[in-house]
Design a protein around this motif. Structure first.
Motif, mmCIF file in Angstrom:
data_model
loop_
_atom_site.group_PDB
_atom_site.id
_atom_site.type_symbol
_atom_site.label_atom_id
_atom_site.label_comp_id
_atom_site.label_asym_id
_atom_site.label_seq_id
_atom_site.Cartn_x
_atom_site.Cartn_y
_atom_site.Cartn_z
ATOM 1 N N VAL A 30 9.252 6.684 -1.255
ATOM 2 C CA VAL A 30 8.148 7.252 -0.487
ATOM 3 C C VAL A 30 7.767 8.635 -1.008
ATOM 4 C CG1 VAL A 30 7.444 8.076 1.805
ATOM 5 C CG2 VAL A 30 8.691 5.922 1.584
ATOM 6 N N GLU A 33 4.834 8.692 -3.161
ATOM 7 C CA GLU A 33 3.531 8.333 -2.617
ATOM 8 C C GLU A 33 2.744 9.595 -2.260
ATOM 9 O OE1 GLU A 33 3.661 5.496 0.534
ATOM 10 O OE2 GLU A 33 5.088 4.183 -0.484
ATOM 11 N N THR A 35 0.259 9.754 0.187
ATOM 12 C CA THR A 35 -0.379 9.830 1.507
ATOM 13 C C THR A 35 0.513 10.232 2.680
ATOM 14 O OG1 THR A 35 -0.077 7.447 1.842
ATOM 15 C CG2 THR A 35 -2.143 8.172 0.834
ATOM 16 N N PRO A 36 1.809 9.897 2.739
ATOM 17 C CA PRO A 36 2.557 10.267 3.948
ATOM 18 C C PRO A 36 2.986 11.739 3.938
ATOM 19 C CG PRO A 36 3.555 8.369 2.815
ATOM 20 C CD PRO A 36 2.624 9.035 1.851
ATOM 21 N N TRP A 39 8.091 11.168 6.334
ATOM 22 C CA TRP A 39 8.662 9.838 6.512
ATOM 23 C C TRP A 39 10.108 9.998 6.951
ATOM 24 C CZ3 TRP A 39 12.913 7.416 4.493
ATOM 25 C CH2 TRP A 39 12.976 6.029 4.593
ATOM 26 N N SER A 53 6.612 6.891 9.781
ATOM 27 C CA SER A 53 5.836 7.665 8.804
ATOM 28 C C SER A 53 4.513 8.087 9.424
ATOM 29 C CB SER A 53 5.593 6.843 7.537
ATOM 30 O OG SER A 53 5.160 5.531 7.851
ATOM 31 N N PHE A 55 0.435 10.061 8.837
ATOM 32 C CA PHE A 55 -0.655 10.137 7.864
ATOM 33 C C PHE A 55 -1.808 10.959 8.415
ATOM 34 C CE2 PHE A 55 1.583 6.138 7.923
ATOM 35 C CZ PHE A 55 2.052 6.038 6.627
ATOM 36 N N GLY A 60 -4.901 6.643 4.528
ATOM 37 C CA GLY A 60 -3.552 6.964 4.083
ATOM 38 C C GLY A 60 -2.533 5.957 4.581
ATOM 39 N N ARG A 61 -2.686 5.544 5.836
ATOM 40 C CA ARG A 61 -1.758 4.552 6.385
ATOM 41 C C ARG A 61 -1.883 3.216 5.662
ATOM 42 N NH1 ARG A 61 -1.652 4.021 12.758
ATOM 43 N NH2 ARG A 61 -3.790 3.246 12.463
ATOM 44 N N HIS A 64 -0.197 3.343 2.320
ATOM 45 C CA HIS A 64 1.261 3.236 2.471
ATOM 46 C C HIS A 64 1.666 1.787 2.731
ATOM 47 C CE1 HIS A 64 5.353 4.323 3.520
ATOM 48 N NE2 HIS A 64 5.212 3.740 4.702
ATOM 49 N N GLY A 67 1.812 -0.021 -0.363
ATOM 50 C CA GLY A 67 2.622 0.609 -1.396
ATOM 51 C C GLY A 67 3.960 -0.075 -1.625
#
Length: 204
Positions: A30, A33, A35-36, A39, A53, A55, A60-61, A64, A67
């Protein structure tokens, strides 16, 4: 501004050490990534685990969800879990967001239902709690959750049990107690959880 969250919960069919390692590996995934903002890998009681998590927005969610980390979670169903993970999309009404997650080991999950017709008042109460949480040095992260039209709750993270106890005996539980009879449709569901892994993106 954080407005969305995602909660994945599942029951483990393996030992805790294996699951702890799985969550640590997910945390590393994560962290790559974009966007989060934060987490958390969490352990409930009796073999249940989860991932919380947050966002800035729905895009963004969804990123994820598409992802590699989430793909790894669902791919591990047959090997590590008794059934497929349960995913819950959450609206964030307010939060205390950490710049970094250092030394977080404990968490607290609250969930409660608003009385019919009192949903807007409960939502306002949750937003009004943000300044109170900001004053709690031991509360490292806190998120006011809206699960659906009538169900609300919070997720909070702490360095130790002492900080969690201070939060449980602080102004927010007292506020819930005062307004509970008029706004809430029952006793809040309380889960004291362990935070097994976590990651946070530095915010400017």
């Amino acid at each position: 501004m954080i407005t969305k969250a995602l909660l994945l919960r599942y029951e483990s069919q393996t030992d805790e050490d294996t699951m702890d390692t799985f969550l640590e590996d997910l945390s590393a995934q994560v962290s790559w990534e974009k966007t989060p903002p934060a987490w958390f890998g969490i352990r409930y009681m009796r073999g249940e685990f989860g991932m919380y998590s947050c966002f800035d927005d729905e895009a963004g969610r969804e990123a994820h969800l598409a992802g590699e980390a989430v793909k790894q979670v669902f791919a591990a169903e047959q090997k590590l879990m008794t059934a497929a993970p349960r995913a819950t999309k959450i609206e964030i009404l307010g939060c205390k967001m950490p710049n970094a997650l250092e030394g977080v080991t404990k968490g607290l999950v609250l969930r409660f239902k608003a009385k019919p017709g009192k949903e807007a008042e409960v939502a306002k109460m949750m937003r009004d709690c943000v300044p109170l949480v900001d004053k709690e040095a031991g509360t490292l992260a806190w998120f006011a959750n809206r699960y659906d039209e009538s169900h609300f709750g919070t997720f909070a993270a702490f360095a130790d049990t002492g900080a969690r106890f201070a939060h449980l005996t602080g102004q927010i539980p007292r506020a819930l107690g005062i307004t509970g009879l008029s706004l809430l449709g029952g006793t809040p569901e309380v889960h004291m959880v362990d935070v097994m892994a976590g990651t946070a993106r530095q915010r400017g």
